[in-house]
Design a protein around this motif. Structure first.
Motif, PDB file in Angstrom:
ATOM      1  N   ASP A 104       3.560  -6.521   8.056  1.00  0.00           N
ATOM      2  CA  ASP A 104       3.080  -5.295   8.962  1.00  0.00           C
ATOM      3  C   ASP A 104       1.806  -4.609   8.776  1.00  0.00           C
ATOM      4  N   ASN A 105       1.050  -5.180   7.536  1.00  0.00           N
ATOM      5  CA  ASN A 105      -0.123  -4.591   7.043  1.00  0.00           C
ATOM      6  C   ASN A 105      -0.075  -3.057   6.937  1.00  0.00           C
ATOM      7  N   THR A 106       0.784  -2.711   6.434  1.00  0.00           N
ATOM      8  CA  THR A 106       0.798  -1.173   6.165  1.00  0.00           C
ATOM      9  C   THR A 106       0.230  -0.754   4.897  1.00  0.00           C
ATOM     10  N   ILE A 107      -0.720   0.226   4.950  1.00  0.00           N
ATOM     11  CA  ILE A 107      -1.195   0.486   3.673  1.00  0.00           C
ATOM     12  C   ILE A 107      -0.182   1.386   2.746  1.00  0.00           C
ATOM     13  N   GLU A 108       0.168   0.862   1.769  1.00  0.00           N
ATOM     14  CA  GLU A 108       0.833   1.662   0.473  1.00  0.00           C
ATOM     15  C   GLU A 108      -0.196   2.078  -0.365  1.00  0.00           C
ATOM     16  N   LEU A 109      -0.239   3.418  -0.592  1.00  0.00           N
ATOM     17  CA  LEU A 109      -1.136   3.876  -1.567  1.00  0.00           C
ATOM     18  C   LEU A 109      -0.605   3.507  -3.093  1.00  0.00           C
ATOM     19  N   ASP A 110       0.550   3.252  -3.355  1.00  0.00           N
ATOM     20  CA  ASP A 110       0.620   3.049  -4.658  1.00  0.00           C
ATOM     21  C   ASP A 110       0.454   1.439  -5.024  1.00  0.00           C
ATOM     22  N   THR A 111       0.153   0.762  -4.005  1.00  0.00           N
ATOM     23  CA  THR A 111      -0.177  -0.660  -4.461  1.00  0.00           C
ATOM     24  C   THR A 111      -1.530  -1.088  -3.801  1.00  0.00           C
ATOM     25  N   ILE A 112      -2.387  -0.112  -3.012  1.00  0.00           N
ATOM     26  CA  ILE A 112      -3.331  -0.427  -2.559  1.00  0.00           C
ATOM     27  C   ILE A 112      -4.560  -1.275  -3.498  1.00  0.00           C
ATOM     28  N   GLY A 113      -4.614  -0.604  -4.808  1.00  0.00           N
ATOM     29  CA  GLY A 113      -5.504  -0.815  -5.658  1.00  0.00           C
ATOM     30  C   GLY A 113      -5.268  -2.442  -6.005  1.00  0.00           C
ATOM     31  N   ASP A 114      -4.020  -2.821  -6.150  1.00  0.00           N
ATOM     32  CA  ASP A 114      -3.387  -4.377  -6.538  1.00  0.00           C
ATOM     33  C   ASP A 114      -3.922  -5.135  -5.295  1.00  0.00           C
ATOM     34  N   VAL A 115      -3.805  -4.690  -4.155  1.00  0.00           N
ATOM     35  CA  VAL A 115      -4.148  -5.482  -2.906  1.00  0.00           C
ATOM     36  C   VAL A 115      -5.650  -5.703  -2.755  1.00  0.00           C
ATOM     37  N   ILE A 116      -6.320  -4.720  -2.822  1.00  0.00           N
ATOM     38  CA  ILE A 116      -7.873  -4.914  -2.936  1.00  0.00           C
ATOM     39  C   ILE A 116      -8.542  -5.737  -4.134  1.00  0.00           C
ATOM     40  N   ASP A 209     -10.374   6.394  -1.406  1.00  0.00           N
ATOM     41  CA  ASP A 209     -10.750   5.597  -2.719  1.00  0.00           C
ATOM     42  C   ASP A 209     -11.655   5.004  -2.796  1.00  0.00           C
ATOM     43  N   HIS A 210     -12.285   4.895  -4.145  1.00  0.00           N
ATOM     44  CA  HIS A 210     -13.226   3.834  -4.448  1.00  0.00           C
ATOM     45  C   HIS A 210     -12.764   3.345  -5.875  1.00  0.00           C
ATOM     46  N   PHE A 211     -12.751   1.858  -5.750  1.00  0.00           N
ATOM     47  CA  PHE A 211     -12.053   1.243  -7.121  1.00  0.00           C
ATOM     48  C   PHE A 211     -13.381   0.486  -7.679  1.00  0.00           C
ATOM     49  N   ILE A 212     -13.392   0.631  -8.995  1.00  0.00           N
ATOM     50  CA  ILE A 212     -14.398  -0.201  -9.596  1.00  0.00           C
ATOM     51  C   ILE A 212     -13.381  -1.437 -10.319  1.00  0.00           C
ATOM     52  N   ILE A 213     -13.843  -2.482 -10.136  1.00  0.00           N
ATOM     53  CA  ILE A 213     -12.814  -3.850 -10.495  1.00  0.00           C
ATOM     54  C   ILE A 213     -13.565  -4.547 -11.627  1.00  0.00           C
ATOM     55  N   THR A 214     -12.972  -4.958 -12.501  1.00  0.00           N
ATOM     56  CA  THR A 214     -13.189  -6.066 -13.589  1.00  0.00           C
ATOM     57  C   THR A 214     -12.106  -7.252 -13.321  1.00  0.00           C
ATOM     58  N   LEU A 221     -11.482   5.942  -8.510  1.00  0.00           N
ATOM     59  CA  LEU A 221     -12.163   7.242  -8.638  1.00  0.00           C
ATOM     60  C   LEU A 221     -11.277   8.356  -8.545  1.00  0.00           C
ATOM     61  N   ARG A 222     -10.406   8.236  -7.481  1.00  0.00           N
ATOM     62  CA  ARG A 222      -9.598   9.490  -7.146  1.00  0.00           C
ATOM     63  C   ARG A 222      -8.474   9.792  -8.227  1.00  0.00           C
ATOM     64  N   GLU A 223      -7.882   8.642  -8.695  1.00  0.00           N
ATOM     65  CA  GLU A 223      -7.047   9.040 -10.038  1.00  0.00           C
ATOM     66  C   GLU A 223      -7.730   9.387 -11.120  1.00  0.00           C
ATOM     67  N   SER A 224      -8.963   9.348 -11.192  1.00  0.00           N
ATOM     68  CA  SER A 224      -9.779   9.839 -12.335  1.00  0.00           C
ATOM     69  C   SER A 224     -10.369  11.105 -11.908  1.00  0.00           C
ATOM     70  N   ASN A 225      -9.958  11.604 -10.646  1.00  0.00           N
ATOM     71  CA  ASN A 225     -10.440  12.985 -10.314  1.00  0.00           C
ATOM     72  C   ASN A 225     -12.209  13.172 -10.119  1.00  0.00           C
TER      73      ASN A 225
END
Length: 229
Positions: A104-116, A209-214, A221-225
């Protein structure tokens, strides 16, 4: 004798294929998995020595797939079809992972980083990815919005805002990769994120959020305050 060698060769291929059919790639060494994969571009030649040579040079299967196509063709004698097949592997892997988003393409905040992060599989260049959500928290846009030598000053803020308005978004996530392998955000990353958040807020969109990916990690950035509402 040629017929006997051909029979042994075909028997070996069938044995390897049967092993995969029964167990997937469990129990395969990297050179064996690569040997099997190459069967489908090189149907009448022993691909085991080639698999070894490729791994001797590029160390891992990822290294083989990320190698320059001209090097694969010129130095290893691969046909264009074989080189393209190798280059295609990580990109098909990315599409496979993207297609497994929840139905259903729902945004799950706990896993959105892994999705991206799946959007960056097989990327050797720097890219910026944007994911947009609607008022109900459904994904309505998820794609690359910039390619090339990306640094914070190159963040396509105007394009992100235009896409957000066009798709009537209410929630946004951005990500870009650091091919250097260092996922720590720079001061410029943080400042650009704040500018983007402020600009999106003016059109009714929350930059969540903004994610820096390697290759094997990412920083939120959100989790890093480093990102405030």
């Amino acid at each position: 004798m040629a017929s006997s060698n051909s029979s042994v060769h075909n028997g070996h291929r069938q044995s390897v294929k049967k092993k995969f059919i029964n167990n997937g790639l469990d129990g395969f060494n990297p050179h064996e998995a690569l040997e099997l994969y190459l069967y489908y571009a090189i149907p009448r030649k022993d691909t085991n020595p080639l698999a070894h040579r490729l791994l001797d040079r590029f160390v891992t299967i990822a290294g083989v797939c990320d190698a320059p196509i001209d090097e694969l063709m010129d130095e290893f004698g691969l046909s264009e079809n074989t080189a393209v097949l190798l280059k295609l592997l990580p990109h098909m892997s990315r599409l496979y992972n993207e297609s497994k988003l929840n139905s259903d393409n729902t945004i799950e905040l706990d896993t959105i980083g892994d999705v991206i992060k799946t959007k960056f599989i097989g990327r050797v260049e720097e890219v910026v990815v944007l994911l947009l959500g609607d008022a109900k928290g459904k994904i309505i846009f998820f794609d690359v919005v910039a390619k090339g030598s990306i640094n914070s000053s190159d963040m396509p803020i105007r394009k992100i805002v235009d896409l957000s308005i066009r798709h009537n978004a209410r929630l946004a996530f951005v990500a870009h990769n650091h091919p250097s392998g260092n996922a720590l955000p720079s001061t410029a990353d943080v400042n650009t994120t704040k500018t983007l958040a402020k600009t999106l807020r003016a059109v009714g969109v929350r930059l969540f959020d903004h994610f820096i990916i390697t290759d094997d990690d990412y920083v939120s950035l959100r989790e890093s305050n480093m990102l405030e509402d």
